[in-house]
Design an enzyme around this catalytic site. Structure first.
Site, mmCIF file in Angstrom:
data_model
loop_
_atom_site.group_PDB
_atom_site.id
_atom_site.type_symbol
_atom_site.label_atom_id
_atom_site.label_comp_id
_atom_site.label_asym_id
_atom_site.label_seq_id
_atom_site.Cartn_x
_atom_site.Cartn_y
_atom_site.Cartn_z
ATOM 1 N N GLU A 24 0.823 -1.211 0.000
ATOM 2 C CA GLU A 24 0.000 0.000 0.000
ATOM 3 C C GLU A 24 0.857 1.261 0.000
ATOM 4 O OE1 GLU A 24 -2.940 -0.342 -0.807
ATOM 5 O OE2 GLU A 24 -3.108 -2.493 -0.416
ATOM 6 N N HIS A 35 1.470 2.240 -3.540
ATOM 7 C CA HIS A 35 0.376 3.057 -4.077
ATOM 8 C C HIS A 35 0.462 4.490 -3.551
ATOM 9 C CE1 HIS A 35 -1.871 -0.051 -6.131
ATOM 10 N NE2 HIS A 35 -1.994 -0.787 -5.054
#
Length: 489
Positions: free
Chosen positions: A255, A258
């Site tokens: 994550e 991202h």
């Protein structure tokens, strides 16, 4: 004020409202009390109505007719706005609002069904979501392929057929590699308990090491890890497992990939169409190269081994080489997000094929669980043991994200290309990774890809950064070389 200036001022407000809508979704996953579901569904629907009205405002068409792109940034902004305007005009406002409300309700129903192992309780609302997405796809596609219309939301320019051809090229070498590995003795697995406090503390340290700016973000827990937001407010979530700290650590690193993309975009693009990742495939390329090529490398896992020993003491793995093999252990499993690098894409291809069949009408919702289980048995050689390990494991379809799954494998392909280019540009990178220093790796990605946001189309974004036309070959070469070394093939 020129037509372009007026358009961009209007667009800035739209982008800001879109960020607010995204924050509602983040709150629903992390902080919202369960009893608020009906009201939150209304709130999502209201925001969808407001955003839809802005995105089809007639003034946009008037501004687009006369606005001039004086430079590449302006031209790219106009390209994105025109694409969104033309696409959104085709979708009736009441359909957009109903879809937002229904998916908000479906999310909670899915979460409860997953907890209760009750597929039947989820299927009616899934049917509603599917029907609405089919109507949306038909409105957008006209005589073209409806699945491609949905896919274009996440990967502009891609088609189901083009991805199917790429995935078909991936499958034989992946299957052959998997078979060869499974014939060899497996590295040891973790066999200890790891406390949550220690996992979250080390998870935060990993996030910072990979360049996540905590001053413009936060880390929370969620059932399904995700990243949310862009610009100055980019939030991530992770999860913990007492017996599998890698789930926490690598979900966090994934994550952060991202989030780092969103945080790395030039501030000049803030609250413009260029101020976010250009596609989900490109987005996934960042999360996967952070998680796998960097985070699971021999050099970095040596550093992580020391960090884990400092945090948890002796956890039963004798040395750094054994730990590297354990981190990259090929293992049976049901969950896509926990799958090893070799088998991950087989999980994605299963979903890709099933959702295409759902949209085409070749597969009925009531037959979805059986189709999933049959395909899983065929691909992996063993039976799904319960729905939460099968058709209920992913949140995507409850949220209407049909066309999203193939971008995961496309992201792996892109990451393979970027990793090959990164290693050429920084040939002594392993010395940095062995010290837990990601700065040159993440700096190269920020300089060559992340800072540009949506400036270029997806394939051109990868081509610009990696100096090659995207192809599956670098990913396959990397996987074969890495796992041949680990398993002595």
């Amino acid at each position: 004020m020129t037509a372009y200036d007026a358009l961009m001022a209007f667009q800035r407000e739209t982008e800001a409202l879109s960020q607010v809508a995204g924050r509602l979704g983040w709150d629903q996953e992390t902080m919202m009390p369960g009893g608020a579901t009906p009201q939150r569904a209304e709130e999502h629907g209201a925001m969808a109505n407001v955003l839809h009205a802005r995105r089809i405002d007639p003034r946009i068409g008037e501004w687009l007719a006369t606005a001039e792109g004086a430079d590449p940034v302006a031209k790219a902004n106009l390209r994105h706005i025109k694409r969104s305007y033309e696409r959104t005009q085709k979708v009736p406002a009441e359909l957009a609002a109903k879809l937002a409300k229904t998916t908000s309700l479906a999310h909670r129903i899915w979460a409860q069904a997953r907890q209760d192992e009750d597929v039947a309780s989820f299927l009616p609302i899934l049917q509603d979501v599917l029907d609405l997405r089919k109507k949306e796809a038909a409105a957008i596609a006209g005589d073209a392929n409806p699945y491609d219309a949905l896919l274009d939301d996440y990967e502009p320019g891609a088609t189901g057929d083009s991805l199917d051809a790429m995935f078909s090229a991936l499958r034989p070498r992946l299957v052959e590699l998997r078979a060869a590995i499974l014939d060899q003795p497996a590295p040891p697995a973790l066999n200890e308990q790891f406390d949550e406090v220690g996992q979250l503390a080390l998870s935060r340290k990993l996030a910072v090491a990979f360049g996540y700016d905590i001053n413009h973000g936060r880390i929370d827990k969620a059932v399904h890890p995700f990243s949310s937001g862009s610009g100055l407010d980019v939030r991530i979530t992770t999860r913990t497992s007492a017996v599998d700290p890698f789930n926490c650590f690598y979900s966090t690193i994934h994550e952060v990939g991202h989030a780092a993309y969103e945080q790395g975009i030039d501030d000049a693009h803030l609250l413009t169409p260029l101020g976010q990742g250009v596609s989900m495939g490109v987005h996934e390329s960042q999360s996967r190269i952070y998680e796998n090529q960097l985070g699971r490398s021999r050099s970095f896992t040596g550093w992580l081994y020391g960090q884990m020993r400092d945090t948890f003491g002796d956890f039963g793995i004798a040395d750094e080489d054994t730990f590297y093999a354990t981190v990259n252990r090929i293992h049976d499993g049901f969950i896509r997000t926990e799958a090893d690098e070799v088998q991950y894409n087989l999980h994605v291809l299963l979903r890709f094929d099933l959702e295409r069949a759902l949209i085409s009408g070749d597969l009925a919702v009531n037959d979805l669980e059986a189709a999933w289980n049959d395909r899983f048995k065929s691909d992996f050689g063993y039976d799904v043991d319960r729905p939460s390990n099968g058709v209920l494991q992913d949140v995507h379809w409850s949220e209407g994200l049909i066309g999203y799954f193939p971008t995961y494998t496309l992201g792996n392909v892109y990451a393979g290309c970027l990793h090959a280019a990164l290693r050429q540009a920084v040939p002594d990178l392993d010395a940095d990774l062995a010290q837990g220093d990601m700065s040159r790796a993440t700096g190269w990605l920020r300089e060559n890809l992340q800072q540009y946001g949506g400036l270029r189309e997806p394939t051109e974004t990868i081509k610009h950064a990696a100096k090659m036309v995207p192809t599956e070959a670098p990913l396959l070469d990397y996987l074969e070389a890495k796992f041949a070394g680990i398993y002595g093939l």
